[in-house]
Write a protein that holds these residues in place. Sequence first.
Motif, mmCIF file in Angstrom:
data_model
loop_
_atom_site.group_PDB
_atom_site.id
_atom_site.type_symbol
_atom_site.label_atom_id
_atom_site.label_comp_id
_atom_site.label_asym_id
_atom_site.label_seq_id
_atom_site.Cartn_x
_atom_site.Cartn_y
_atom_site.Cartn_z
ATOM 1 N N HIS A 120 -2.178 -11.413 12.480
ATOM 2 C CA HIS A 120 -3.433 -12.082 12.816
ATOM 3 C C HIS A 120 -3.827 -12.965 11.634
ATOM 4 O O HIS A 120 -3.705 -12.532 10.489
ATOM 5 C CB HIS A 120 -4.512 -11.018 13.070
ATOM 6 N N ASP A 122 -6.626 -13.669 10.422
ATOM 7 C CA ASP A 122 -7.649 -13.054 9.562
ATOM 8 C C ASP A 122 -7.028 -12.127 8.514
ATOM 9 O O ASP A 122 -7.606 -11.927 7.450
ATOM 10 C CB ASP A 122 -8.644 -12.230 10.393
ATOM 11 N N MET A 123 -5.898 -11.509 8.835
ATOM 12 C CA MET A 123 -5.314 -10.527 7.918
ATOM 13 C C MET A 123 -4.347 -11.154 6.912
ATOM 14 O O MET A 123 -3.926 -10.513 5.959
ATOM 15 C CB MET A 123 -4.560 -9.439 8.697
ATOM 16 N N LEU A 126 -4.755 -11.140 2.904
ATOM 17 C CA LEU A 126 -4.606 -9.864 2.192
ATOM 18 C C LEU A 126 -3.232 -9.760 1.534
ATOM 19 O O LEU A 126 -3.093 -9.142 0.477
ATOM 20 C CB LEU A 126 -4.787 -8.687 3.163
ATOM 21 N N ALA A 127 -2.219 -10.356 2.180
ATOM 22 C CA ALA A 127 -0.854 -10.223 1.668
ATOM 23 C C ALA A 127 -0.676 -10.913 0.316
ATOM 24 O O ALA A 127 -0.305 -10.252 -0.660
ATOM 25 C CB ALA A 127 0.143 -10.728 2.702
ATOM 26 N N ILE A 139 -8.187 -6.597 -2.616
ATOM 27 C CA ILE A 139 -9.414 -7.087 -1.995
ATOM 28 C C ILE A 139 -10.653 -6.473 -2.676
ATOM 29 O O ILE A 139 -11.661 -7.141 -2.854
ATOM 30 C CB ILE A 139 -9.405 -6.897 -0.456
ATOM 31 N N ASN A 140 -10.529 -5.209 -3.128
ATOM 32 C CA ASN A 140 -11.659 -4.574 -3.811
ATOM 33 C C ASN A 140 -11.982 -5.281 -5.129
ATOM 34 O O ASN A 140 -13.138 -5.489 -5.475
ATOM 35 C CB ASN A 140 -11.370 -3.096 -4.068
ATOM 36 N N ILE A 143 -13.654 -8.585 -4.382
ATOM 37 C CA ILE A 143 -15.070 -8.389 -4.020
ATOM 38 C C ILE A 143 -15.899 -8.144 -5.287
ATOM 39 O O ILE A 143 -16.964 -8.726 -5.468
ATOM 40 C CB ILE A 143 -15.231 -7.238 -2.999
ATOM 41 N N SER A 166 -18.196 -8.853 1.763
ATOM 42 C CA SER A 166 -17.310 -7.828 2.329
ATOM 43 C C SER A 166 -15.951 -8.434 2.644
ATOM 44 O O SER A 166 -15.785 -9.659 2.679
ATOM 45 C CB SER A 166 -17.909 -7.281 3.624
ATOM 46 N N THR A 167 -14.973 -7.539 2.866
ATOM 47 C CA THR A 167 -13.628 -7.978 3.231
ATOM 48 C C THR A 167 -13.688 -8.896 4.446
ATOM 49 O O THR A 167 -13.080 -9.965 4.463
ATOM 50 C CB THR A 167 -12.747 -6.762 3.607
ATOM 51 N N ALA A 168 -14.422 -8.456 5.469
ATOM 52 C CA ALA A 168 -14.447 -9.202 6.727
ATOM 53 C C ALA A 168 -14.981 -10.613 6.516
ATOM 54 O O ALA A 168 -14.441 -11.582 7.054
ATOM 55 C CB ALA A 168 -15.276 -8.459 7.761
ATOM 56 N N LYS A 169 -16.028 -10.743 5.700
ATOM 57 C CA LYS A 169 -16.612 -12.067 5.485
ATOM 58 C C LYS A 169 -15.639 -12.980 4.735
ATOM 59 O O LYS A 169 -15.497 -14.149 5.071
ATOM 60 C CB LYS A 169 -17.921 -11.942 4.705
ATOM 61 N N LEU A 171 -12.352 -12.787 4.643
ATOM 62 C CA LEU A 171 -11.199 -13.134 5.468
ATOM 63 C C LEU A 171 -11.578 -14.081 6.598
ATOM 64 O O LEU A 171 -10.835 -15.008 6.924
ATOM 65 C CB LEU A 171 -10.535 -11.867 6.017
ATOM 66 N N ILE B 115 -9.918 -8.642 11.822
ATOM 67 C CA ILE B 115 -10.627 -7.890 10.793
ATOM 68 C C ILE B 115 -11.854 -7.165 11.350
ATOM 69 O O ILE B 115 -12.565 -7.696 12.183
ATOM 70 C CB ILE B 115 -11.003 -8.844 9.618
ATOM 71 N N ASP B 121 -12.448 -1.258 7.577
ATOM 72 C CA ASP B 121 -12.320 -2.247 6.504
ATOM 73 C C ASP B 121 -11.036 -1.977 5.704
ATOM 74 O O ASP B 121 -10.833 -0.854 5.216
ATOM 75 C CB ASP B 121 -13.547 -2.122 5.577
ATOM 76 N N THR B 129 -1.071 -4.381 3.553
ATOM 77 C CA THR B 129 -1.330 -5.815 3.416
ATOM 78 C C THR B 129 -0.068 -6.656 3.608
ATOM 79 O O THR B 129 -0.146 -7.797 4.007
ATOM 80 C CB THR B 129 -1.892 -6.123 2.014
#
Lengths: 343, 219
Positions: A120, A122-123, A126-127, A139-140, A143, A166-169, A171, B115, B121, B129
């Motif tokens: 996806h 959105d994800m 992260l990679a 991601i932490n 943030i 947040s992560t969601a925002k 991404l 997401i 989360d 990832t």
Amino acid sequence: MRKNVIILCLFAFMMLSFVLVKDNYFFNPPDYFPKPFYDFQQNPLDSNKIELGRTLFYDPILSADNSISCASCHSPFNAFAHTDHDLSHGIFDSIGNRNATALFNLAWQKSFMWDGAINHLDMQALAPISHPSEMGSSINEVINKLNESKAYEELFSNAFQDSTISTAKILKALSQFQLTLVSANAKYDRVKMGKEAFTEQEKNGYQIFKNNCASCHTEPLFSNYNFENNGLPLDPTLNDLGRFVITQNENDKGKFKVPSLRNLSFTYPYMHDGRFMTLQEVINHYTSGIEHSTTLSSQLNESIELSSNEKVDLISFLLTLNDKDFAFNKKHQFKKIVDQAKE
Amino acid sequence: MKLYVLFGMLFMTFQSHSQNVVKITFLPKFEGENLALNKVCYFKNDTLNISNFKCYISNLTYYNNDSIVHSSIKKAHLIDATDSSSFFILENKFFKYDEIRFNIGVDSLTNVSGIFEGDLDPANGMYWTWQSGYINFKLEGISSLCPARKNKFYWHIGGYSPPFNTLRQVALKTNGKISIQLEQLFEEIDISVEYQVMSPNHNAVQIADKLPSLFKSNQ
């Protein structure tokens, strides 16, 4: 009285058209493009979110030592690929094992990376954020760093009416910016829209393309985004088996995602490991370099035969897929602070 | 007099409150004791120290006499051994039930839908990832029988697409008090061989098959 009604109707129509235009303003592909795969309802485009995504895309804050941004390997001037580097390189000068892919027309893609490891858009971010030889962060950590920035507090607050990060925002904002990277104004597109015409040579090349390439590099995106083995001999220094690494399925050995043929002049070198520097080499591979195996694409079982003139014609057609407006679009570039003050 | 009324009202709100909710608990256990992280324990001929336990519970549905009485609104719930508040699931509604059914892990639709916030989360450390997908069940620690560096074992069980689908269903007759009996895994898995499972593969599927029987009703 009647006049008033007409004026009122006109006014309503204007307001309505304004709303409709606003809806499509950031994402407006031509009619002959298929329906996008990305579900925009889950993440409706918004100018402030796109702006936040663009800022994040160009900010090395995403990497562990603030040295690498998304744009380090996905440069706007290279149609968001990385020209001149066969393999991508990241933090601490480490070298990855694949060529950085060009980023455009992502809304039509079901999976990402050469092997489809990411399911996806959105994800996707992260990679590279957490890969030890790309950005080497998490991601932490990202943030935490963003939470210390005043500028981001404002950007997040503008985008989401809430400055909590947040992560969601993060991404979703990155997705929004990348979704606006639509390449649809090459000469091919202008011909398609009746604004321009192909030369004789380009016409010939188009016919050769249709006969030999179009089953995988399907129009108008110039990829079906499936996984195929295109007969490249395995590079023993990488031993990259592509899609097989993800599925562990023997039938997927040597398969990689079919890349789009748009913007080829900006995105060299070619193939998953950047082994070919020129289009000539790529075409020679298809005419005389195919290695047969059990997983070879069925489209390549019969050999492709092209005369040297035909090869030249084919390349002249492929060059009509270069979209200069896309590669030099200011809206996609790093936002300079001077520009910001002027606006 | 006024005080009586006040107490009476307080009592009534308390009463009505407890009648309006259903609360179930998932308690991570080791040999009958509440799981204690980073504490050495002896199990058979092994010296064990569990450092991390997390697990997703999803699609939670309540049954009474074999018919559905309630489906939990929350998509997925993360149980995290470091946070005892995560051991409880609260439904803002009262109903009678004699059985619950749920999945261990996150379903495939959620896995491919982008997401999410909260328990889903990726910052919770239950997401891969480099290859999209949730980790359904995670257990890490040190075992004297584990041949890896510093005797560390990692069981990260995940994978949502065939043939490596690791989502598992559980149906349990229960009054709402469930224990997760983790010692059972150490009885069934030879930790001297399978000590590093961190991607969707055959080993993950085999361990996933053992997970439903860890969940026991306390009654």
